[in-house]
Scaffold this motif. Structure first.
Motif, PDB file in Angstrom:
ATOM      1  N   ARG A   1    -140.097  56.609 -19.677  1.00  0.00           N
ATOM      2  CA  ARG A   1    -140.857  57.397 -20.657  1.00  0.00           C
ATOM      3  C   ARG A   1    -140.660  56.833 -22.066  1.00  0.00           C
ATOM      4  O   ARG A   1    -141.592  56.787 -22.863  1.00  0.00           O
ATOM      5  N   ALA A   2    -139.423  56.398 -22.372  1.00  0.00           N
ATOM      6  CA  ALA A   2    -139.162  55.835 -23.702  1.00  0.00           C
ATOM      7  C   ALA A   2    -139.973  54.557 -23.903  1.00  0.00           C
ATOM      8  O   ALA A   2    -140.559  54.342 -24.968  1.00  0.00           O
ATOM      9  N   LYS A   3    -140.039  53.729 -22.879  1.00  0.00           N
ATOM     10  CA  LYS A   3    -140.830  52.478 -22.967  1.00  0.00           C
ATOM     11  C   LYS A   3    -142.290  52.806 -23.253  1.00  0.00           C
ATOM     12  O   LYS A   3    -142.932  52.184 -24.097  1.00  0.00           O
ATOM     13  N   ARG A   4    -142.814  53.781 -22.519  1.00  0.00           N
ATOM     14  CA  ARG A   4    -144.222  54.170 -22.717  1.00  0.00           C
ATOM     15  C   ARG A   4    -144.449  54.702 -24.127  1.00  0.00           C
ATOM     16  O   ARG A   4    -145.457  54.401 -24.753  1.00  0.00           O
ATOM     17  N   ARG A   5    -143.515  55.532 -24.599  1.00  0.00           N
ATOM     18  CA  ARG A   5    -143.688  56.130 -25.925  1.00  0.00           C
ATOM     19  C   ARG A   5    -143.659  55.057 -27.011  1.00  0.00           C
ATOM     20  O   ARG A   5    -144.431  55.103 -27.963  1.00  0.00           O
ATOM     21  N   VAL A   6    -142.794  54.017 -26.819  1.00  0.00           N
ATOM     22  CA  VAL A   6    -142.727  52.921 -27.790  1.00  0.00           C
ATOM     23  C   VAL A   6    -144.081  52.205 -27.859  1.00  0.00           C
ATOM     24  O   VAL A   6    -144.602  51.942 -28.953  1.00  0.00           O
ATOM     25  N   LEU A   7    -144.642  51.916 -26.690  1.00  0.00           N
ATOM     26  CA  LEU A   7    -145.952  51.239 -26.665  1.00  0.00           C
ATOM     27  C   LEU A   7    -147.017  52.087 -27.360  1.00  0.00           C
ATOM     28  O   LEU A   7    -147.826  51.577 -28.145  1.00  0.00           O
ATOM     29  N   GLU A   8    -146.967  53.387 -27.087  1.00  0.00           N
ATOM     30  CA  GLU A   8    -147.947  54.315 -27.677  1.00  0.00           C
ATOM     31  C   GLU A   8    -147.804  54.360 -29.201  1.00  0.00           C
ATOM     32  O   GLU A   8    -148.795  54.284 -29.930  1.00  0.00           O
ATOM     33  N   LEU A   9    -146.558  54.431 -29.682  1.00  0.00           N
ATOM     34  CA  LEU A   9    -146.322  54.495 -31.128  1.00  0.00           C
ATOM     35  C   LEU A   9    -146.760  53.197 -31.796  1.00  0.00           C
ATOM     36  O   LEU A   9    -147.399  53.204 -32.847  1.00  0.00           O
ATOM     37  N   LYS A  10    -146.420  52.082 -31.153  1.00  0.00           N
ATOM     38  CA  LYS A  10    -146.800  50.786 -31.740  1.00  0.00           C
ATOM     39  C   LYS A  10    -148.315  50.647 -31.792  1.00  0.00           C
ATOM     40  O   LYS A  10    -148.860  50.118 -32.757  1.00  0.00           O
ATOM     41  N   ALA A  11    -148.977  51.133 -30.745  1.00  0.00           N
ATOM     42  CA  ALA A  11    -150.443  51.064 -30.730  1.00  0.00           C
ATOM     43  C   ALA A  11    -151.042  51.879 -31.876  1.00  0.00           C
ATOM     44  O   ALA A  11    -152.129  51.605 -32.357  1.00  0.00           O
ATOM     45  N   ARG A  12    -150.302  52.900 -32.317  1.00  0.00           N
ATOM     46  CA  ARG A  12    -150.766  53.718 -33.446  1.00  0.00           C
ATOM     47  C   ARG A  12    -150.320  53.135 -34.784  1.00  0.00           C
ATOM     48  O   ARG A  12    -150.509  53.746 -35.826  1.00  0.00           O
ATOM     49  N   GLY A  13    -149.638  51.988 -34.716  1.00  0.00           N
ATOM     50  CA  GLY A  13    -149.200  51.335 -35.945  1.00  0.00           C
ATOM     51  C   GLY A  13    -147.899  51.887 -36.501  1.00  0.00           C
ATOM     52  O   GLY A  13    -147.544  51.634 -37.654  1.00  0.00           O
ATOM     53  N   GLU A  14    -147.152  52.645 -35.651  1.00  0.00           N
ATOM     54  CA  GLU A  14    -145.868  53.189 -36.123  1.00  0.00           C
ATOM     55  C   GLU A  14    -144.727  52.283 -35.682  1.00  0.00           C
ATOM     56  O   GLU A  14    -144.801  51.628 -34.634  1.00  0.00           O
ATOM     57  N   GLU A  15    -143.661  52.272 -36.462  1.00  0.00           N
ATOM     58  CA  GLU A  15    -142.438  51.567 -36.087  1.00  0.00           C
ATOM     59  C   GLU A  15    -141.813  52.299 -34.904  1.00  0.00           C
ATOM     60  O   GLU A  15    -141.856  53.528 -34.864  1.00  0.00           O
ATOM     61  N   ALA A  16    -141.223  51.576 -33.966  1.00  0.00           N
ATOM     62  CA  ALA A  16    -140.557  52.284 -32.865  1.00  0.00           C
ATOM     63  C   ALA A  16    -139.421  51.458 -32.291  1.00  0.00           C
ATOM     64  O   ALA A  16    -139.620  50.312 -31.895  1.00  0.00           O
ATOM     65  N   ASP A  17    -138.244  52.037 -32.283  1.00  0.00           N
ATOM     66  CA  ASP A  17    -137.077  51.391 -31.706  1.00  0.00           C
ATOM     67  C   ASP A  17    -136.778  52.113 -30.383  1.00  0.00           C
ATOM     68  O   ASP A  17    -136.643  53.339 -30.354  1.00  0.00           O
ATOM     69  N   GLU A  18    -136.682  51.319 -29.307  1.00  0.00           N
ATOM     70  CA  GLU A  18    -136.599  51.943 -27.981  1.00  0.00           C
ATOM     71  C   GLU A  18    -135.386  52.867 -27.824  1.00  0.00           C
ATOM     72  O   GLU A  18    -135.488  53.939 -27.224  1.00  0.00           O
ATOM     73  N   LYS A  19    -134.247  52.435 -28.377  1.00  0.00           N
ATOM     74  CA  LYS A  19    -133.032  53.266 -28.248  1.00  0.00           C
ATOM     75  C   LYS A  19    -133.207  54.601 -28.971  1.00  0.00           C
ATOM     76  O   LYS A  19    -132.830  55.661 -28.472  1.00  0.00           O
ATOM     77  N   GLU A  20    -133.784  54.515 -30.168  1.00  0.00           N
ATOM     78  CA  GLU A  20    -134.002  55.756 -30.943  1.00  0.00           C
ATOM     79  C   GLU A  20    -134.998  56.665 -30.247  1.00  0.00           C
ATOM     80  O   GLU A  20    -134.826  57.886 -30.199  1.00  0.00           O
ATOM     81  N   VAL A  21    -136.048  56.049 -29.708  1.00  0.00           N
ATOM     82  CA  VAL A  21    -137.076  56.838 -29.020  1.00  0.00           C
ATOM     83  C   VAL A  21    -136.470  57.520 -27.796  1.00  0.00           C
ATOM     84  O   VAL A  21    -136.728  58.704 -27.529  1.00  0.00           O
ATOM     85  N   LEU A  22    -135.618  56.793 -27.063  1.00  0.00           N
ATOM     86  CA  LEU A  22    -134.962  57.376 -25.884  1.00  0.00           C
ATOM     87  C   LEU A  22    -134.080  58.556 -26.294  1.00  0.00           C
ATOM     88  O   LEU A  22    -134.119  59.629 -25.671  1.00  0.00           O
ATOM     89  N   ALA A  23    -133.295  58.365 -27.362  1.00  0.00           N
ATOM     90  CA  ALA A  23    -132.410  59.447 -27.829  1.00  0.00           C
ATOM     91  C   ALA A  23    -133.235  60.664 -28.241  1.00  0.00           C
ATOM     92  O   ALA A  23    -132.881  61.811 -27.926  1.00  0.00           O
ATOM     93  N   ASP A  24    -134.364  60.401 -28.884  1.00  0.00           N
ATOM     94  CA  ASP A  24    -135.243  61.494 -29.321  1.00  0.00           C
ATOM     95  C   ASP A  24    -135.824  62.237 -28.116  1.00  0.00           C
ATOM     96  O   ASP A  24    -135.863  63.471 -28.094  1.00  0.00           O
ATOM     97  N   LEU A  25    -136.233  61.471 -27.104  1.00  0.00           N
ATOM     98  CA  LEU A  25    -136.805  62.100 -25.902  1.00  0.00           C
ATOM     99  C   LEU A  25    -135.784  62.987 -25.217  1.00  0.00           C
ATOM    100  O   LEU A  25    -136.085  64.106 -24.808  1.00  0.00           O
ATOM    101  N   LEU A  26    -134.545  62.474 -25.110  1.00  0.00           N
ATOM    102  CA  LEU A  26    -133.501  63.236 -24.418  1.00  0.00           C
ATOM    103  C   LEU A  26    -133.177  64.516 -25.180  1.00  0.00           C
ATOM    104  O   LEU A  26    -132.977  65.576 -24.585  1.00  0.00           O
ATOM    105  N   ARG A  27    -133.150  64.395 -26.519  1.00  0.00           N
ATOM    106  CA  ARG A  27    -132.852  65.571 -27.339  1.00  0.00           C
ATOM    107  C   ARG A  27    -133.971  66.622 -27.183  1.00  0.00           C
ATOM    108  O   ARG A  27    -133.718  67.808 -27.055  1.00  0.00           O
ATOM    109  N   ARG A  28    -135.200  66.137 -27.162  1.00  0.00           N
ATOM    110  CA  ARG A  28    -136.332  67.064 -27.005  1.00  0.00           C
ATOM    111  C   ARG A  28    -136.360  67.691 -25.617  1.00  0.00           C
ATOM    112  O   ARG A  28    -136.587  68.889 -25.471  1.00  0.00           O
TER     113      ARG A  28
END
Ligand code: DC
Length: 212
Positions: A136-163
């Motif tokens: 899910r983190a990998k997918r979210r990174v691709l999605e964010l990058k496609a929207r032109g946002e910065e995305a670090d996979e580790k941070e995105v994973l931590a955010d997903l787990l927290r949510r």
């Protein structure tokens, strides 16, 4: 026909819901947008996210016709959405809009966290879509990058787990599968395979066949 699609962030539920709505000619509501809009309203107004009274006011004042989906999908809104979504009165304020949407003719697909359990417990078909946090983190990174946002996979994973943790542990309508939901694990499925699997489950449920 009402189809309820629930699951954690970036499980694929939104993409599947859109596709299913198209295939069956049904209306589609991404209910996460409602919570995102409340979170964004709080951020824009400079209110603290734990200011329950303001959050309830924001939920009551929402006008889904005015939604700017791109702005609501920004990563900065994501965390705020999860925080305000834990406030029972905010959920209550958003309930009748969702229930009315579900009753539209000829039917609707709603995706979120509590559609099969709270919003539309009588839905004709319920899917609970999951995938491992790493995928899910990998997918979210691709999605964010496609929207032109910065995305670090580790941070995105931590955010997903927290949510996931906050969305699952809250007392008001937590993220959980309805007892009669069909589990769809998209961890090893590409988008087309996930679509096919979703339609197969819906077709089996519609024709009353039991699916194992
Ligand atoms: O699906 P999403 O990532 O856009 O949802 C944003 C947040 O809104 C999510 O962290 C939990 C909340 N949410 C909810 O509590 N109930 C829903 N039906 C949909 C979303």
């Amino acid at each position: 026909m009402i189809i309820a699609i629930d699951g954690p962030a970036a499980s694929g539920k939104g993409t599947i819901a859109k596709y299913v709505a198209q295939v069956y000619g049904l209306h589609h509501l991404d209910t996460g947008l409602l919570y995102r809009a409340v979170g964004k309203a709080m951020l824009d107004a400079g209110h603290l996210l734990d200011d329950t009274a303001r959050a309830i006011e924001a939920a009551i004042a929402l006008d889904p016709k005015q939604f700017d989906e791109n702005a609501l999908k920004l990563q900065s809104v994501t965390e705020a959405a999860s925080v305000v979504a834990a406030i029972p009165e905010v959920r209550q304020a958003l309930m009748s809009y969702q229930r009315q949407f579900a009753m539209k003719t000829p039917g609707a697909v709603l995706d979120g966290r509590d559609i099969g359990t709270v919003i539309a417990p009588g839905a004709d078909v319920k899917l609970f879509v999951v995938a491992t946090p790493e995928v899910r983190a990998k997918r979210r990174v691709l999605e964010l990058k496609a929207r032109g946002e910065e995305a670090d996979e580790k941070e995105v994973l931590a955010d997903l787990l927290r949510r996931d943790e906050r969305d699952s542990r809250r007392t008001a309508a937590p993220l959980k599968a309805a007892p009669d939901a069909h589990l769809l694990d998209t961890t090893h499925l590409g988008i087309d395979a996930a679509f096919r699997a979703a339609v197969a489950i819906i077709e089996a449920a519609r024709t009353g066949r039991k699916r194992r």
